[in-house]
Scaffold this motif. Structure first.
Motif, short mmCIF file in Angstrom:
data_model
loop_
_atom_site.label_atom_id
_atom_site.label_comp_id
_atom_site.label_asym_id
_atom_site.label_seq_id
_atom_site.Cartn_x
_atom_site.Cartn_y
_atom_site.Cartn_z
N ASP A 1 -8.16 -0.17 -1.58
CA ASP A 1 -7.17 -0.93 -0.81
C ASP A 1 -5.85 -0.19 -0.66
O ASP A 1 -4.89 -0.73 -0.09
CB ASP A 1 -6.94 -2.31 -1.44
CG ASP A 1 -6.37 -2.23 -2.86
OD1 ASP A 1 -6.05 -1.11 -3.33
OD2 ASP A 1 -6.26 -3.29 -3.49
N ASN A 2 -5.78 1.04 -1.21
CA ASN A 2 -4.60 1.90 -1.06
C ASN A 2 -3.37 1.34 -1.79
O ASN A 2 -2.25 1.75 -1.51
CB ASN A 2 -4.28 2.12 0.42
CG ASN A 2 -3.39 3.33 0.64
OD1 ASN A 2 -3.42 4.29 -0.14
ND2 ASN A 2 -2.57 3.30 1.67
N LYS A 3 -3.59 0.43 -2.75
CA LYS A 3 -2.46 -0.16 -3.47
C LYS A 3 -2.29 0.41 -4.87
O LYS A 3 -1.36 0.05 -5.58
CB LYS A 3 -2.62 -1.68 -3.54
CG LYS A 3 -2.46 -2.37 -2.20
CD LYS A 3 -2.50 -3.88 -2.35
CE LYS A 3 -2.27 -4.56 -1.00
NZ LYS A 3 -2.27 -6.04 -1.14
N MET B 1 -2.88 4.23 -7.33
CA MET B 1 -3.34 5.60 -7.55
C MET B 1 -3.76 5.65 -9.01
O MET B 1 -2.96 5.36 -9.91
CB MET B 1 -2.22 6.60 -7.27
CG MET B 1 -1.70 6.56 -5.84
SD MET B 1 -2.80 7.34 -4.64
CE MET B 1 -2.27 9.05 -4.77
N ARG C 1 -6.56 7.50 -4.75
CA ARG C 1 -6.23 6.21 -4.14
C ARG C 1 -7.36 5.20 -4.36
O ARG C 1 -8.54 5.54 -4.30
CB ARG C 1 -6.02 6.37 -2.63
CG ARG C 1 -4.81 7.19 -2.24
CD ARG C 1 -4.78 7.37 -0.72
NE ARG C 1 -3.72 8.29 -0.33
CZ ARG C 1 -2.50 7.91 0.03
NH1 ARG C 1 -2.20 6.62 0.05
NH2 ARG C 1 -1.60 8.81 0.37
N PRO D 1 0.83 -1.21 0.00
CA PRO D 1 0.00 0.00 0.00
C PRO D 1 0.86 1.26 0.00
O PRO D 1 1.99 1.26 0.50
CB PRO D 1 -0.79 -0.12 1.30
CG PRO D 1 -0.77 -1.56 1.64
CD PRO D 1 0.56 -2.07 1.18
N ALA E 1 0.49 6.90 3.96
CA ALA E 1 -0.32 8.09 4.21
C ALA E 1 0.51 9.36 4.08
O ALA E 1 -0.04 10.47 4.03
CB ALA E 1 -0.95 8.01 5.60
#
Length: 323
Positions: free
Chosen positions: A238-240, A242, A235, A196, A199
């Motif tokens: 799953d934040n993996k 962009m 994003r 991921p 932040a």
């Protein structure tokens, strides 16, 4: 679902219709007016066609010329062009402004914006439209990129299809196949190890250089491939990744320069750039996979109208280190 989208987008497409009302009160014609039937298709690369769903505008020009004739509304000749919502190739049973002209031969200029609920596009396209009056030479007008207010870059455009047809409206209908005149670009950014994103990354932005500034309104030919278009990535759940929906662009120069800007939470911005091996051509859609590694500075990361179908291609760019 297409029907819902069409109803909700009528106001938006009203902005695309750009004829001036100054020419509204011309004489009532003594001639017989005709409003031929319409079916719209998008041409596919395999020589087949697909029924169009979206919005279609028609600009009748005098026979053999690019001079805009106008359109009759309530028996008065006006500058208001024909406007049709289209669903599965046929006129949608809602608001539309039909083509109504005397029986004659015309050069018909078609401009449309397809809607595809199964293929999301960039959510904030924009375009600059010309003002059109009766007897305007359409070959001297352009659809142009719309500039961003904060710098010298430009916004992505709408999905646009186009056709130019000579038709005898005494005995022919309006049906035609339209070709896509924009390129599509879908950018997917991932980390090199599939983890991921941190932040610590607050924003990721793509800029594509060498994009045409405008399309000729009569021929749809692109001109002045010197502009830069930017758009922001979002994003994934799953934040993996962009990414964003498919971004529509005017055609580019050969192997345009791509720039990726990453802004961190401390306000620092880091960038990398590379020329694409592909050229962004009309009716071509490129899926661009970008693999990023370490980011240094402020923290570090491991990182019946039819439309022609897309010619699909894929390219991968790797940036092992982002300074």
């Amino acid at each position: 679902m297409n029907r819902i989208i069409l109803v909700g987008s009528i106001i938006l497409m009203g902005l695309f219709s750009c004829s001036k009302e100054d020419d509204l009160d011309q004489q009532i014609t003594p001639q017989k007016l005709v409003s031929p039937d319409l079916t719209a298709y998008v041409a596919n690369t395999d020589q087949t066609t697909s029924p169009m769903t979206g919005f279609l505008e028609i600009y009748p020009c005098r026979e053999g010329t690019s001079i805009y004739f106008g359109n009759y509304v309530e028996d008065k000749k006006t500058a208001f062009n024909a406007f049709y919502p289209i669903e599965n190739g046929e006129i949608y049973a809602g608001y539309y402004r039909k083509l109504s002209v005397p029986e004659n031969i015309y050069n018909l200029v078609y401009w449309g914006t397809p809607v595809n609920n199964n293929d999301p596009i960039y959510e904030s396209p924009a375009i600059k439209n010309p003002e059109i009056r009766i007897d305007t030479d359409l070959s001297k007008l352009y659809l142009e990129l719309r500039k961003n207010s904060d710098d010298d870059t430009y916004k992505p455009v709408f999905d646009l299809v186009y056709a130019l047809r000579e038709k005898n409206l005494a005995n022919e209908d309006l049906s035609t196949s339209l070709d896509r005149v924009v390129a599509g670009l879908k950018v997917i950014v991932k980390t090199s190890n599939g983890s991921p994103f941190s932040a610590n990354i607050s924003k990721m932005e793509v800029r594509i250089n060498g994009i045409a500034e405008k399309l000729n309104f009569y021929t749809a030919e692109p001109e002045n491939k010197t502009k830069t278009v930017k758009f922001e990535l979002k994003r994934s759940a799953d934040n993996k990744q962009m990414t964003t929906g498919t971004v529509m662009l005017f055609p580019s120069t050969e192997n345009p320069l791509l720039e990726l800007f990453i802004t961190l939470s401390d306000g620092s911005t880091h960038s990398v750039s590379k020329n694409l091996s592909s050229t962004l051509s009309a009716n071509n859609r490129l899926t661009l996979n970008i693999i990023v590694g370490d980011i240094f500075g402020g923290g570090s990361e491991s990182g019946y109208f039819t439309v022609q179908n897309w010619i699909e291609s894929t390219e991968t760019i790797e940036f092992p280190v982002i300074p």
